[in-house]
Design a protein around this motif. Structure first.
Motif, PDB file in Angstrom:
ATOM      1  N   GLU A 241    -113.066 -62.372 -10.889  1.00  0.00           N
ATOM      2  CA  GLU A 241    -113.631 -61.074 -10.523  1.00  0.00           C
ATOM      3  C   GLU A 241    -113.712 -60.206 -11.781  1.00  0.00           C
ATOM      4  O   GLU A 241    -114.288 -60.621 -12.780  1.00  0.00           O
ATOM      5  N   ASP A 242    -113.136 -59.025 -11.759  1.00  0.00           N
ATOM      6  CA  ASP A 242    -113.176 -58.164 -12.950  1.00  0.00           C
ATOM      7  C   ASP A 242    -111.834 -58.159 -13.682  1.00  0.00           C
ATOM      8  O   ASP A 242    -111.523 -57.260 -14.445  1.00  0.00           O
ATOM      9  N   ARG A 243    -111.031 -59.210 -13.448  1.00  0.00           N
ATOM     10  CA  ARG A 243    -109.683 -59.238 -14.023  1.00  0.00           C
ATOM     11  C   ARG A 243    -109.558 -60.207 -15.199  1.00  0.00           C
ATOM     12  O   ARG A 243    -108.458 -60.552 -15.601  1.00  0.00           O
TER      13      ARG A 243
END
Length: 663
Positions: A241-243
């Motif tokens: 994801e955005d991690r």
């Protein structure tokens, strides 16, 4: 004399036909339960995937019917079922009724499938043999063929074994519907979650291929689709994801080699996508589209290559501290999101269920492939390589600190209590006979004094609780084991702890045989503070040593609420009802009533008579359901459920007004 069982030449028999599977499904499917039934589904699905991967069809539909029958439809070339002049038999017999036969073996024209999921020619036949019924529809060569099997036998009712009619459509393919047989499998109720998991995994490792899942419910069919245009790269992006700490890297290549000098050479296609993250990790391995739950060769290659490459980078760039130990794969995997998808023309699976592969060459080829890929990546992306190095070192140093702390805790909780390892203010008893020893957990130093004077020092020991104990219900283990009150109490108990967390499982050293006490008695004042301390101690025991409660070692000592004195004689009432009964007895006499003081203010003889004398005291054995209810109520009153707490107080608060400190 008992007649011996005869064991001669006529004793040997062989299973024939469908019985080879129906009577021993575990040999083929790995289990005769739900796992085996699920594996049969995967065998049929594998054949459709092999067709699509060769370029025949771009869509596979799987339907789960309410009666647990299953249908798999593809748009491949269609299974050949007509007469085979080479074998002088019909192909449907070879495919559906002959183990170790099919299109996955080498022919005079070369390989039908370069990389195949179903290698052994077992799946379709074994699934047919293990079915209550199986219906097959094939479209190929301008013809539609249909076949019907029941319990391993062809029941189509024609001389050829199939029915056929002209088909004018351009579409080709195979549709198979079957119902697993409860005479073969103990359970056929494959859950929806299995299909969703398997089809998603297959979409991940087969780019562009669309999987459609139809699930029959009371109101009709629900449909779910899976398709990853860029395969494992899209999947890694989905997990991260955005991690993500770094960009997603994709590596691919081909190698040729052999597992042993005298073994045939084969080809392997290697694909890997990965990135690093400080908050999420995942490792998944696939081979010929099959998810390798236990890994095997790819897992060993990844472990070796990533530790080697990152360790080399740390050394070359002076990232290690002086005399610092080398990183481990755990330090890497804690921040690694990686998916591999490899294909080979020859594969050695651990067994037919395909959960791990053992090819030596694949392991060696993949190790070299990943090492060189990582080396280039680090050279071309210095900033990302530094980020990775820093994160891996953070993981390593945190792990080492945690391990050191755990070792200290284990050391703290173990060992005998002696001059060198004593617990502050703990007062032991004389006997070493565990069947007689009693431990009183009391509230504070004042209670320690009166209990110490009032006890029988032969078999009764005292452990004072200094201040309010930590709420063990929500606290993590690190915080719990830093609390001296708790670790001292655990040390006194002597039996270790039961830790359920995976991260702290090495702290779990519980052994009931090491318990030093026959009774563990919680003894607190009969007021609000005393009740809270009792609850906190109970909660601690419930979380850290629940077996003591389950086995009946934990007790609560009841303290009297009132002392009624008449003519130099004292009567003790433990509740309002007993108080009323005593007053009725003393009707017409002069008496005084005094609400019970705290334990610390009691005279030694009163402590002995009311709380410690086995002949006159009142002990309540704590049952598992009592501890669970206490824990739930404690969670409600002191946990994070604010709305639940407000609702409870609104409904029940009136019952506790007499305890409220309101002036």
């Amino acid at each position: 004399m008992k007649k011996a069982n005869q064991y001669g030449n006529e004793s040997i028999s062989a299973l024939k036909g469908a019985d080879r599977v129906r009577k021993r499904p575990g040999v083929i499917f790995g289990s005769d339960g739900l796992d085996g039934c699920q594996h049969a589904v995967f065998e049929i699905l594998s054949n459709s995937i092999d067709e699509a991967r060769e370029g025949y069809g771009s869509e596979i539909t799987v339907t789960r019917f309410a009666d647990y029958s299953i249908e798999v439809e593809d748009h491949g070339r269609g299974i050949p079922v007509d007469f085979n002049p080479n074998e002088k038999r019909y192909n449907w017999e070879l495919v559906f009724c002959e183990l170790y036969a099919g299109g996955k073996y080498k022919t005079n024209d070369g390989e039908n499938y370069e990389f195949s999921l179903g290698l052994n020619g077992l799946g379709t036949c074994a699934t047919q043999y293990s079915s209550e019924y199986m219906d097959v529809m094939v479209r190929r060569d301008g013809t539609e063929y249909t076949l019907h099997f029941e319990k391993g036998e062809n029941q189509t009712g024609t001389k050829t074994g199939f029915k056929k009619k002209k088909y004018d459509g351009k579409d080709t393919g195979t549709m198979i519907r079957w119902r697993p047989d409860l005479e073969v499998f103990t359970d056929i109720s494959i859950p929806e979650s299995y299909y969703l998991d398997v089809l998603k995994r297959q979409a991940v490792v087969n780019p562009h291929l669309k999987f459609i899942f139809r699930n029959q419910t009371e109101t009709g069919f629900t449909t779910t689709e899976f398709c990853y245009e860029n395969g494992i790269t899209d999947y890694v992006a989905e997990i991260a994801e955005d991690r993500a700490l770094t960009s997603i890297q994709s590596l691919s290549g081909e190698r040729r080699g052999r597992d042993r000098a005298d073994k045939p050479e084969y080809k392997v296609r290697l694909n890997c996508a990965f990135c690093f993250s400080s908050s999420v990790s995942r490792l998944e391995y696939y081979h010929n589209s099959s998810w390798l739950e236990y890994g095997g060769a790819p897992d060993k290659a990844v472990r070796s290559a990533f530790v080697y490459a990152i360790d080399a980078y740390l050394k070359q760039n002076g990232k290690y501290n002086k005399n610092e130990s080398r990183i481990s794969f755990q330090d890497v995997s804690d921040s690694l999101i990686l998916v591999t998808s490899c294909f080979s023309t020859y594969t050695s699976y651990e067994n037919q269920t395909k959960k791990a592969i053992t090819n030596k060459f694949i392991q060696e080829a993949m190790t070299e492939f990943l090492r060189s890929g990582l080396e280039i990546y680090f050279i071309e992306n210095k900033a990302e390589a530094d980020k990775i190095a820093e994160q891996i070192l953070i993981n390593k140093r945190s792990r080492e600190q945690a391990e050191k702390a755990r070792l200290n805790i284990r050391k703290k909780l173990s060992g005998s209590i002696d001059v060198a390892n004593r617990v502050q203010k703990f007062v032991d008893c004389r006997t070493r006979d565990v069947s007689r020893r009693e431990l009183y957990i009391v509230e504070g130093d004042s209670a320690l004094g009166s209990c110490k004077q009032g006890r029988d020092s032969e078999f009764q020991a005292i452990m004072p609780i200094r201040g309010k104990i930590l709420n063990c219900l929500k606290a993590d283990y690190d915080k719990i084991f830093k609390n001296d009150i708790i670790t001292d109490l655990l040390k006194v108990l002597g039996c270790g702890v039961e830790v359920k967390s995976k991260a702290s499982k090495d702290l779990s050293t519980f052994d009931l045989n090491n318990l030093r006490w026959n009774k563990v008695i919680i003894c607190t004042d009969a007021d609000v503070d005393g009740f809270q301390i009792r609850t906190l101690v109970l909660t601690m025991l419930y979380r850290l040593v629940p077996t003591l409660i389950e086995e009946g070692y934990v007790y609560i000592a009841e303290s009297p609420l009132y002392e009624i004195t008449c003519k130099n004689k004292s009567y003790f009432a433990f509740d309002e009802s007993e108080k009323a009964d005593i007053l009725k007895e003393l009707a017409g006499k002069k008496y005084t009533i005094q609400r019970s003081k705290g334990l610390g203010e009691n005279e030694a003889d009163m402590m002995w008579e009311t709380t410690m004398n086995p002949e006159s005291r009142r002990l309540i054995r704590v049952l598992p359901e009592d501890a669970a209810a206490t824990s739930e109520m404690f969670d409600l009153l002191l946990g994070e459920n604010l709305s639940g707490r407000k609702e409870y107080i609104a409904e029940n608060g009136w019952q506790y007004l007499e305890f409220a400190d309101i002036s």
